[in-house]
Design a protein around this motif. Structure first.
Motif, mmCIF file in Angstrom:
data_model
loop_
_atom_site.group_PDB
_atom_site.id
_atom_site.type_symbol
_atom_site.label_atom_id
_atom_site.label_comp_id
_atom_site.label_asym_id
_atom_site.label_seq_id
_atom_site.Cartn_x
_atom_site.Cartn_y
_atom_site.Cartn_z
ATOM 1 N N LEU A 1 0.808 -1.217 0.000
ATOM 2 C CA LEU A 1 0.000 0.000 0.000
ATOM 3 C C LEU A 1 0.845 1.273 0.000
ATOM 4 O O LEU A 1 0.304 2.365 -0.170
ATOM 5 N N ILE A 2 2.150 1.146 0.216
ATOM 6 C CA ILE A 2 3.013 2.321 0.190
ATOM 7 C C ILE A 2 3.138 2.790 -1.255
ATOM 8 O O ILE A 2 3.598 2.043 -2.120
ATOM 9 N N PRO A 3 2.744 4.021 -1.556
ATOM 10 C CA PRO A 3 2.748 4.466 -2.958
ATOM 11 C C PRO A 3 4.151 4.699 -3.485
ATOM 12 O O PRO A 3 5.114 4.842 -2.721
ATOM 13 N N ASP A 4 4.250 4.761 -4.796
ATOM 14 C CA ASP A 4 5.517 5.060 -5.440
ATOM 15 C C ASP A 4 5.838 6.534 -5.268
ATOM 16 O O ASP A 4 4.957 7.395 -5.308
ATOM 17 N N ARG A 5 7.105 6.837 -5.084
ATOM 18 C CA ARG A 5 7.515 8.227 -4.832
ATOM 19 C C ARG A 5 7.161 9.156 -5.992
ATOM 20 O O ARG A 5 6.946 10.350 -5.788
ATOM 21 N N VAL B 1 4.694 11.312 4.677
ATOM 22 C CA VAL B 1 4.658 10.237 5.661
ATOM 23 C C VAL B 1 3.501 9.328 5.287
ATOM 24 O O VAL B 1 2.373 9.793 5.091
ATOM 25 N N CYS B 2 3.777 8.037 5.163
ATOM 26 C CA CYS B 2 2.742 7.072 4.804
ATOM 27 C C CYS B 2 2.619 6.038 5.913
ATOM 28 O O CYS B 2 3.628 5.490 6.363
ATOM 29 N N LEU C 1 8.714 9.108 2.385
ATOM 30 C CA LEU C 1 8.833 9.068 0.941
ATOM 31 C C LEU C 1 9.351 10.402 0.415
ATOM 32 O O LEU C 1 8.905 11.468 0.853
ATOM 33 N N SER C 2 10.289 10.327 -0.524
ATOM 34 C CA SER C 2 10.821 11.517 -1.197
ATOM 35 C C SER C 2 11.339 12.554 -0.209
ATOM 36 O O SER C 2 11.153 13.756 -0.390
ATOM 37 N N ALA C 3 12.031 12.101 0.837
ATOM 38 C CA ALA C 3 12.532 13.012 1.872
ATOM 39 C C ALA C 3 14.052 12.985 1.975
ATOM 40 O O ALA C 3 14.623 13.453 2.960
ATOM 41 N N GLY D 1 17.615 6.713 0.926
ATOM 42 C CA GLY D 1 16.893 6.521 -0.319
ATOM 43 C C GLY D 1 15.593 7.306 -0.322
ATOM 44 O O GLY D 1 15.254 7.991 0.648
ATOM 45 N N ASP D 2 14.869 7.215 -1.416
ATOM 46 C CA ASP D 2 13.603 7.934 -1.531
ATOM 47 C C ASP D 2 12.474 7.229 -0.804
ATOM 48 O O ASP D 2 11.347 7.729 -0.772
ATOM 49 N N ARG D 3 12.764 6.080 -0.213
ATOM 50 C CA ARG D 3 11.726 5.309 0.470
ATOM 51 C C ARG D 3 12.356 4.636 1.687
ATOM 52 O O ARG D 3 13.136 3.703 1.555
ATOM 53 N N VAL D 4 12.043 5.143 2.859
ATOM 54 C CA VAL D 4 12.535 4.578 4.113
ATOM 55 C C VAL D 4 11.338 3.960 4.824
ATOM 56 O O VAL D 4 10.403 4.671 5.208
ATOM 57 N N LEU D 5 11.342 2.648 5.011
ATOM 58 C CA LEU D 5 10.178 1.939 5.527
ATOM 59 C C LEU D 5 10.568 1.150 6.766
ATOM 60 O O LEU D 5 11.609 0.494 6.794
ATOM 61 N N VAL D 6 9.723 1.201 7.804
ATOM 62 C CA VAL D 6 9.985 0.478 9.043
ATOM 63 C C VAL D 6 8.712 -0.222 9.513
ATOM 64 O O VAL D 6 7.600 0.172 9.169
#
Length: 252
Positions: free
Chosen positions: A48-52, A60-61, A187-189, A214-219
């Protein structure tokens, strides 16, 4: 707690307290749907995390999948205008509103999901009961160099989790979904620093920038799957842990 009858249904033991009956009902519904698969739920949440490239600025997602996996909203229920109105009202004007109330938004069906969208924010609720929320990472008109303010990120995460709990209660009041897996992404940060509010106020025009973000940091939490009630009763603790993981990943 209770024993199974010949037909497979739970029998409440003699002397069971009144408050235990709803809990037994929730347990029975969950058991009928199958086991909780943490890995499958985590995969659904990450999907569900969208593309940057679809975003305008840092975001923030917070995406949350419920389990056991099952259909929560039938195709006709996805089209229910009362549900659309309730989601619209809550995301704009509710206690945990995350949309800009000065901008319009119109719910629509996209595949097997309801989508409410603004230029920099969105809410998605799919037929399996999964919920995805995107918000701008920074407030408009922020002064100084672009920075992720830790307290602001935490506020967005806690609002998203509380709004997610509201959505779950709205679409699944009988609590067929007993567990949840929330994931959080920046995202994009990559061009922004990470600071506390006091650090930014003390030095708004100079900061250390991240080198390898990176453009996508997920935890996600460990364990990733939590009882659904955690979205209500442990939301502060979950937010603190998720933000700590984000900070660590972002500044590593």
């Amino acid at each position: 707690m209770g024993r199974r009858r010949p037909d497979g249904r739970l029998r409440v033991a003699r002397g069971a307290t009144r408050w235990s009956i709803p809990a037994l009902h929730e347990l029975e519904l969950a058991q009928q749907a199958g086991p909780v698969d943490e890995g499958e739920m985590a995969d659904r949440a990450r999907a569900l995390i969208p593309d940057r490239y679809a975003l305008q600025g840092a975001a923030v997602c917070v995406a949350t999948a419920g389990g056991p996996r099952q259909q929560i909203l039938r195709p006709t229920e996805l089209e229910d205008q009362a549900l659309h109105r309730d989601l619209h009202r809550e995301v704009l004007l509710g206690d945990q509103a995350v949309f800009d109330s000065t901008q319009g938004v119109k719910p629509r069906i996209e595949g097997q999901a309801i989508l409410l969208e603004q230029p920099r924010a969105s809410l998605l609720v799919d037929s399996l009961g999964s919920v995805g929320l995107v918000q701008p990472a920074t407030d408009p008109g922020s002064s100084g160099l672009p920075a992720l303010i830790e307290e602001d990120v935490a506020d967005r995460v806690v609002r998203s989790l509380r709004l997610t709990a509201w959505v779950f209660d709205r679409i699944d009041p009988v609590r067929r979904l007993s567990h949840v897996v929330p994931v959080v992404a920046l995202l994009s940060a990559a061009y922004m620093g990470w600071r506390t509010r006091s650090e930014h106020a003390g030095s708004p025009n100079s900061m250390q920038m991240p080198m390898n973000v990176g453009d996508r940091v997920l935890v996600a939490l460990t364990p990733a799957a939590r009882p659904r009630a955690s979205l209500t009763y442990e939301v502060r603790e979950m937010t603190e842990d998720l933000v700590a993981l984000l900070r660590r990943a972002y500044k590593a």
